[in-house]
Design a protein around this motif. Structure first.
Motif, PDB file in Angstrom:
ATOM      1  N   CYS A 240      -3.205  -8.917  -1.460  1.00  0.00           N
ATOM      2  CA  CYS A 240      -3.545  -9.954  -0.487  1.00  0.00           C
ATOM      3  C   CYS A 240      -3.769 -11.284  -1.211  1.00  0.00           C
ATOM      4  O   CYS A 240      -4.173 -11.314  -2.371  1.00  0.00           O
ATOM      5  CB  CYS A 240      -4.814  -9.585   0.276  1.00  0.00           C
ATOM      6  SG  CYS A 240      -4.605  -8.197   1.408  1.00  0.00           S
TER       7      CYS A 240
ATOM      8  N   ILE B 261      -9.087  -6.362   5.226  1.00  0.00           N
ATOM      9  CA  ILE B 261      -7.857  -7.139   5.245  1.00  0.00           C
ATOM     10  C   ILE B 261      -6.851  -6.303   4.463  1.00  0.00           C
ATOM     11  O   ILE B 261      -6.990  -6.117   3.254  1.00  0.00           O
ATOM     12  CB  ILE B 261      -8.080  -8.527   4.624  1.00  0.00           C
ATOM     13  CG1 ILE B 261      -9.142  -9.280   5.439  1.00  0.00           C
ATOM     14  CG2 ILE B 261      -6.769  -9.295   4.557  1.00  0.00           C
ATOM     15  CD1 ILE B 261      -9.523 -10.623   4.873  1.00  0.00           C
TER      16      ILE B 261
ATOM     17  N   THR C  68      -1.549  -9.094   3.146  1.00  0.00           N
ATOM     18  CA  THR C  68      -1.929 -10.127   4.103  1.00  0.00           C
ATOM     19  C   THR C  68      -2.188 -11.450   3.381  1.00  0.00           C
ATOM     20  O   THR C  68      -2.694 -11.481   2.269  1.00  0.00           O
ATOM     21  CB  THR C  68      -3.173  -9.678   4.899  1.00  0.00           C
ATOM     22  OG1 THR C  68      -2.786  -8.576   5.729  1.00  0.00           O
ATOM     23  CG2 THR C  68      -3.750 -10.779   5.767  1.00  0.00           C
TER      24      THR C  68
ATOM     25  N   HIS D 200      -1.741  -4.586   7.880  1.00  0.00           N
ATOM     26  CA  HIS D 200      -0.875  -4.929   6.756  1.00  0.00           C
ATOM     27  C   HIS D 200       0.026  -6.113   7.084  1.00  0.00           C
ATOM     28  O   HIS D 200       0.527  -6.248   8.195  1.00  0.00           O
ATOM     29  CB  HIS D 200       0.025  -3.739   6.396  1.00  0.00           C
ATOM     30  CG  HIS D 200      -0.713  -2.463   6.201  1.00  0.00           C
ATOM     31  ND1 HIS D 200      -1.445  -2.180   5.069  1.00  0.00           N
ATOM     32  CD2 HIS D 200      -0.851  -1.397   7.015  1.00  0.00           C
ATOM     33  CE1 HIS D 200      -1.988  -0.974   5.187  1.00  0.00           C
ATOM     34  NE2 HIS D 200      -1.644  -0.482   6.355  1.00  0.00           N
TER      35      HIS D 200
ATOM     36  N   ALA E 242      -0.296  -9.238   7.662  1.00  0.00           N
ATOM     37  CA  ALA E 242      -0.617 -10.259   8.662  1.00  0.00           C
ATOM     38  C   ALA E 242      -0.710 -11.626   7.993  1.00  0.00           C
ATOM     39  O   ALA E 242      -0.866 -11.726   6.770  1.00  0.00           O
ATOM     40  CB  ALA E 242      -1.936  -9.917   9.354  1.00  0.00           C
TER      41      ALA E 242
END
Length: 183
Positions: free
Chosen positions: A44, A61, A65, A92, A94
């Motif tokens: 992320c 999160i 992402t 996942h 996003a």
């Protein structure tokens, strides 16, 4: 934290609660604040270079992402931080940008949530949905599509099932933390 980039920017360094899990491959830049029991999964990017990103407790999160915030563009547009409440599930891949996600909201896999949007408690953007700037998903509503529109109201049971996902990730994170530490 193994293989995590924690990068100070403009005098601000990411603040991570000692009980939070941040997986390898993550990049945390600038004014990022991560609350107790939250988890940031593999690869992320949380970039708070032009405003701040705040994540409450027990939120997750998921892998790949990207979270950013909206910067200051003058007196008529002062910028928008990204605020993620408690017990929020973000799927996942996003993309979250200059947004407020209230406690117990849900962002589906691959969804995009843009500047000035809000998802109220129990609200959900479905997988692949794109919430265009300034839209508000009210408590208990599910929106989907590109651009996203209201699809229906979620029952209390459906909202409770969504919350189980958050609890699952809160239980899974310490196991991953152990595995990463042991590797």
């Amino acid at each position: 934290m193994k293989d995590v980039s924690i990068i100070p920017f403009n005098g601000k360094t990411p603040q991570i609660h000692e009980s939070a899990f941040v997986a390898p491959g993550c990049r945390l830049i600038g004014d990022v604040r991560i609350g107790a029991g939250s988890s940031i999964w593999y690869n992320c990017v949380l970039r708070a270079d032009v405003n701040y990103i705040e994540i409450g407790e027990r939120s997750n999160i998921q892998d790949g992402t990207v979270v950013h915030c909206d910067g200051d563009h003058g007196p008529e547009h002062p910028g928008i931080p990204t605020i993620i409440g408690d017990d929020v599930l973000i799927g996942h891949m996003a993309m979250i940008h200059g947004t407020k996600l209230y406690d117990k909201s849900f962002v589906g896999l691959g969804a995009i949530v843009m500047d000035g949007c809000e998802i109220e408690s129990g609200g959900m953007i479905a997988a692949g949905g794109m919430l265009t700037p300034g839209k508000i998903i009210k408590a208990g509503e599910m929106w989907g599509g590109r651009p996203a529109r209201k699809m229906r109201d979620l029952t209390e049971q459906q909202q409770a099932i969504n919350n189980l996902g958050t609890m699952h990730y809160a239980q899974l994170a310490p196991l991953h933390d152990e595995a990463v530490s042991a590797s």
